[in-house]
Structure formats: structure tokens, C-alpha cells
Write a protein that holds these residues in place. Structure first.
Motif, PDB file in Angstrom:
ATOM      1  N   GLU A   1       9.580 -13.833  -2.846  1.00 61.79           N
ATOM      2  CA  GLU A   1      10.398 -15.143  -3.482  1.00 61.79           C
ATOM      3  C   GLU A   1       9.421 -15.878  -4.345  1.00 61.79           C
ATOM      4  O   GLU A   1       8.221 -15.981  -3.846  1.00 61.79           O
ATOM      5  CB  GLU A   1      10.608 -15.946  -2.080  1.00 61.79           C
ATOM      6  N   GLY A   2       9.693 -16.209  -5.468  1.00 61.69           N
ATOM      7  CA  GLY A   2       8.861 -17.125  -6.169  1.00 61.69           C
ATOM      8  C   GLY A   2       8.267 -16.328  -7.146  1.00 61.69           C
ATOM      9  O   GLY A   2       7.599 -16.708  -8.040  1.00 61.69           O
ATOM     10  N   TRP A   3       8.215 -14.824  -6.812  1.00 60.19           N
ATOM     11  CA  TRP A   3       7.447 -14.021  -7.759  1.00 60.19           C
ATOM     12  C   TRP A   3       8.041 -13.742  -9.050  1.00 60.19           C
ATOM     13  O   TRP A   3       9.246 -13.524  -9.102  1.00 60.19           O
ATOM     14  CB  TRP A   3       6.984 -12.589  -7.021  1.00 60.19           C
ATOM     15  N   THR A   4       7.097 -14.001 -10.250  1.00 62.06           N
ATOM     16  CA  THR A   4       7.822 -13.892 -11.587  1.00 62.06           C
ATOM     17  C   THR A   4       7.299 -12.888 -12.359  1.00 62.06           C
ATOM     18  O   THR A   4       7.620 -12.633 -13.617  1.00 62.06           O
ATOM     19  CB  THR A   4       7.627 -15.343 -12.276  1.00 62.06           C
TER      20      THR A   4
ATOM     21  N   CYS B   1       1.590  -6.895 -10.680  1.00 60.33           N
ATOM     22  CA  CYS B   1       2.832  -6.267  -9.912  1.00 60.33           C
ATOM     23  C   CYS B   1       2.536  -6.440  -8.602  1.00 60.33           C
ATOM     24  O   CYS B   1       1.246  -6.313  -7.901  1.00 60.33           O
ATOM     25  CB  CYS B   1       3.108  -4.778 -10.342  1.00 60.33           C
ATOM     26  N   ILE B   2       3.607  -6.396  -7.768  1.00 60.50           N
ATOM     27  CA  ILE B   2       3.585  -6.091  -6.322  1.00 60.50           C
ATOM     28  C   ILE B   2       4.598  -5.148  -5.780  1.00 60.50           C
ATOM     29  O   ILE B   2       5.469  -4.783  -6.737  1.00 60.50           O
ATOM     30  CB  ILE B   2       4.116  -7.610  -5.640  1.00 60.50           C
ATOM     31  N   ASP B   3       4.501  -4.720  -4.632  1.00 63.57           N
ATOM     32  CA  ASP B   3       5.382  -3.555  -4.403  1.00 63.57           C
ATOM     33  C   ASP B   3       6.962  -3.696  -4.420  1.00 63.57           C
ATOM     34  O   ASP B   3       7.404  -2.978  -4.511  1.00 63.57           O
ATOM     35  CB  ASP B   3       4.726  -3.026  -2.985  1.00 63.57           C
TER      36      ASP B   3
ATOM     37  N   ALA C   1      -0.823  -5.292  -5.894  1.00 66.13           N
ATOM     38  CA  ALA C   1      -0.974  -5.410  -4.453  1.00 66.13           C
ATOM     39  C   ALA C   1       0.330  -5.220  -3.834  1.00 66.13           C
ATOM     40  O   ALA C   1       1.514  -5.392  -4.233  1.00 66.13           O
ATOM     41  CB  ALA C   1      -1.648  -6.573  -4.201  1.00 66.13           C
ATOM     42  N   ARG C   2       0.320  -5.238  -2.341  1.00 67.52           N
ATOM     43  CA  ARG C   2       1.408  -5.106  -1.614  1.00 67.52           C
ATOM     44  C   ARG C   2       2.323  -6.496  -1.891  1.00 67.52           C
ATOM     45  O   ARG C   2       3.741  -6.393  -2.173  1.00 67.52           O
ATOM     46  CB  ARG C   2       1.360  -4.929  -0.336  1.00 67.52           C
ATOM     47  N   SER C   3       1.846  -7.556  -1.818  1.00 65.13           N
ATOM     48  CA  SER C   3       2.527  -9.007  -2.099  1.00 65.13           C
ATOM     49  C   SER C   3       1.505  -9.857  -2.733  1.00 65.13           C
ATOM     50  O   SER C   3       0.297  -9.583  -2.707  1.00 65.13           O
ATOM     51  CB  SER C   3       2.956  -9.334  -0.760  1.00 65.13           C
TER      52      SER C   3
ATOM     53  N   GLY D   1       6.991  -3.362  -8.520  1.00 64.63           N
ATOM     54  CA  GLY D   1       7.196  -1.784  -8.455  1.00 64.63           C
ATOM     55  C   GLY D   1       5.448  -1.299  -8.311  1.00 64.63           C
ATOM     56  O   GLY D   1       4.538  -2.153  -8.112  1.00 64.63           O
ATOM     57  N   LEU D   2       5.648  -0.233  -7.850  1.00 59.18           N
ATOM     58  CA  LEU D   2       4.275   0.616  -7.536  1.00 59.18           C
ATOM     59  C   LEU D   2       3.523   0.730  -8.945  1.00 59.18           C
ATOM     60  O   LEU D   2       4.083   0.826  -9.872  1.00 59.18           O
ATOM     61  CB  LEU D   2       4.464   1.974  -6.939  1.00 59.18           C
ATOM     62  N   ILE D   3       2.142   0.435  -8.469  1.00 60.35           N
ATOM     63  CA  ILE D   3       1.430   0.448  -9.949  1.00 60.35           C
ATOM     64  C   ILE D   3       1.591   1.786 -10.964  1.00 60.35           C
ATOM     65  O   ILE D   3       1.816   1.378 -11.989  1.00 60.35           O
ATOM     66  CB  ILE D   3      -0.196   0.520  -9.285  1.00 60.35           C
TER      67      ILE D   3
END
Length: 304
Positions: free
Chosen positions: A209-212, A203-205, A177-179, A216-218
């Protein structure tokens, strides 16, 4: 609105105006196909700022008890006095207590659905359309790729297969998703990540902050994961632009058109192949779909 089954494969030729296409073996509504069953909203789940999930129960206990559908089939969910729209039934068929629909706000009808609360009445015309050919996938690896609200159709078939894990090889999910704030089913994702029967990648685009997890784009993340196309079916759902570039990535990875499956759910109106709103050539998305292999899509006129 008890469901029934209609057999024999549908032809691609145009039908007479008042004719209903013969369908492949799948559950379909009984009785008047235009008349919705009245249902009550029993729960509303706020997935994201733009997505809500509704759980509804058909008011007639006998109809609810006899309701049967296959993973991937859709329903027309209506707000009385406003209109109806098509959404996948994304609760697995084993869930008998309610029917679940996830709705992204995008217009008048979806805005009205987002205003619904527990106890409100809605109309349901379902099940409609075809379904994921999960029986044909037995013995194969399955790789799901979902983007945004496209996780809704994948959720139902993924959970359905996990209930039957012994019949399948490796089951994987790439969900993006985007975020993090745009990911639906956040209350379930942690369970997916820790399910030993599911290889789950998120994954996110862009960095957050805090994303582990992956950034990247799908399609790019998919290429890096590089799933083995041998004896594997790829199933993808998401925004058109994501599907376009993910199809290219899958082809680079060696997936053949007959082993790539996606869904088309746009432009549906009557849901039974009469109004012609969703036809592409001689096919009707509401009857011949919404589930198609890439091989089938490539045979259609380039109207998508």
C-alpha cells in the motif's frame, strides 16, 4: 593500526601454513594483523527491524587520521567478549570523520552488535581484502544491482563514483527488497531518486500500500529495464538466490563474465589468508576477494 600497501599479484597456489599471501596493491592494516584497534560507537542508525548501521571512530586520533581504504574493502568488527564478524566499510573513503558498518542480525555476534549504543567500545581490524576496480571502469557505464543488505557494498562504490562522475558514463542503480520496510538507507533513497547523475530504480517483491515504484523480483525487473551491455559494467550484491538469478538475467542481456562484478563475504575468520576457513580451491575470499568478476568465479571450484 596505520594502513600500508602491499604490492604484487597473489598466486592461486596453496601457501605454507605460516605464510601470508602477497596481495594486489591495496591498503592493509599495519602492525599486528590480529590486534584490533579500539573504536567508539558515535552513532547507531536503525535501518530496518533487522539492520542497524554503526558509525565508529578509532580512539587513537593519529590512527584515525592515517586510516585509508578503497571502496569494497571490509573490516572485522568485534564486540569484546563475544567475537568478531566481517562487514564492508560502507562509508566512502572521502568521509574522514567516521567508519560506517551496516549489520544484519543473523547470529550471536551480530545480535551483540545490535545491542551496542553510542559510547560503547568495539574493535576494528581493517582494511582487509581487495576492492572494486573502479579505476579500470573509467569511461564506462556502471549498472548497480542490490538486494536487501547487499546495498551496503554498493553504497560505498556508488557514492565514490558519483564523486567522480566526470570520469564515467551513465551510473544506474536497481535496488530491491521484500517490502519498503526492508530497504536500508531509507533516509538517503529520496536523494538518490532525485540525483541527476544517478538513474535510480526501486522495486519490492509484492504490492504494498502506497508503493509507487516497481513491483517484482529483481531479476525480472532487470530484464524489463534491459540495460545496454555495451561498454557497461554490472555490479551486483545481495542474497545468494538473488545473485544466482540476476547473473542469469545479466547473461541474457549480453553482459560478459568479465563485465559482471559481485562480492563474496561468507566464511571469513582471520581476514589475512592464514586460517584457511574461507578458501575455495587455492583462493581465499578474505585476501583474493571479496570482490570478484564472474569470469574469476567461474574458474573456482564449484564449492559456493
Amino acid at each position: 593500526m596505520a594502513t600500508k600497501k602491499i604490492k604484487s599479484a597473489g598466486a592461486a597456489e596453496p601457501l605454507p601454513k605460516n605464510a601470508v599471501r602477497n596481495c594486489s596493491d591495496r591498503p592493509m592494516p599495519g602492525g599486528n594483523p590480529y590486534k584490533p584497534a579500539v573504536a567508539t560507537v558515535t552513532e547507531v542508525i536503525h535501518e530496518t527491524t533487522a539492520i542497524k548501521t554503526l558509525r565508529v571512530v578509532l580512539d587513537d586520533p593519529a590512527v584515525m587520521a592515517s586510516f585509508h581504504y578503497e571502496p569494497g574493502q571490509v573490516g572485522q568488527l568485534s564486540v569484546f567478549g563475544v567475537g568478531e564478524s566481517t562487514f564492508v566499510i560502507n562509508s566512502p573513503p572521502s568521509q574522514k570523520e567516521y567508519l560506517q558498518f551496516s549489520v544484519m542480525q543473523a547470529g550471536e555476534v551480530t545480535a551483540a552488535i545490535h545491542r551496542l549504543a553510542t559510547g560503547d567500545k568495539v574493535g576494528v581490524r581493517a582494511p582487509l581484502g581487495n576492492f572494486f576496480p573502479w579505476r579500470d571502469w573509467r569511461g564506462k557505464n556502471i549498472f548497480f544491482v542490490g538486494g536487501g543488505i547487499g546495498i551496503a557494498p554498493l553504497r560505498v562504490i556508488m557514492l565514490h563514483l558519483l564523486e567522480r562522475k566526470a570520469d564515467y558514463g551513465k551510473i544506474s542503480l536497481l535496488y530491491g527488497a521484500r517490502s519498503p520496510r526492508d530497504m536500508a538507507y531509507s533516509c538517503e533513497i529520496e536523494g538518490w531518486l532525485h540525483n541527476p547523475d544517478l538513474d535510480c530504480t526501486l522495486c519490492i517483491d509484492a504490492p504494498f500500500e502506497g508503493w509507487t515504484h516497481k513491483v517484482g523480483l529483481i531479476p525480472n525487473v532487470l530484464l524489463k529495464l534491459a540495460p545496454d551491455s555495451t561498454n557497461c559494467v554490472a555490479v551486483l550484491c545481495g542474497p545468494p538466490v538473488m545473485i544466482k538469478f540476476t547473473l542469469q538475467a545479466l547473461e541474457k542481456l549480453g553482459f560478459t563474465p568479465e563485465n559482471i562484478v559481485t562480492t563474496l563475504e561468507k566464511r571469513m575468520k582471520c581476514g589475512i589468508g592464514i586460517c584457511g576457513r574461507c578458501n575455495i580451491g587455492g583462493r581465499y575470499i578474505c585476501v583474493d576477494g571479496p570482490v570478484f568478476t564472474l569470469n574469476q568465479l567461474q574458474a573456482l571450484p564449484q564449492e559456493l
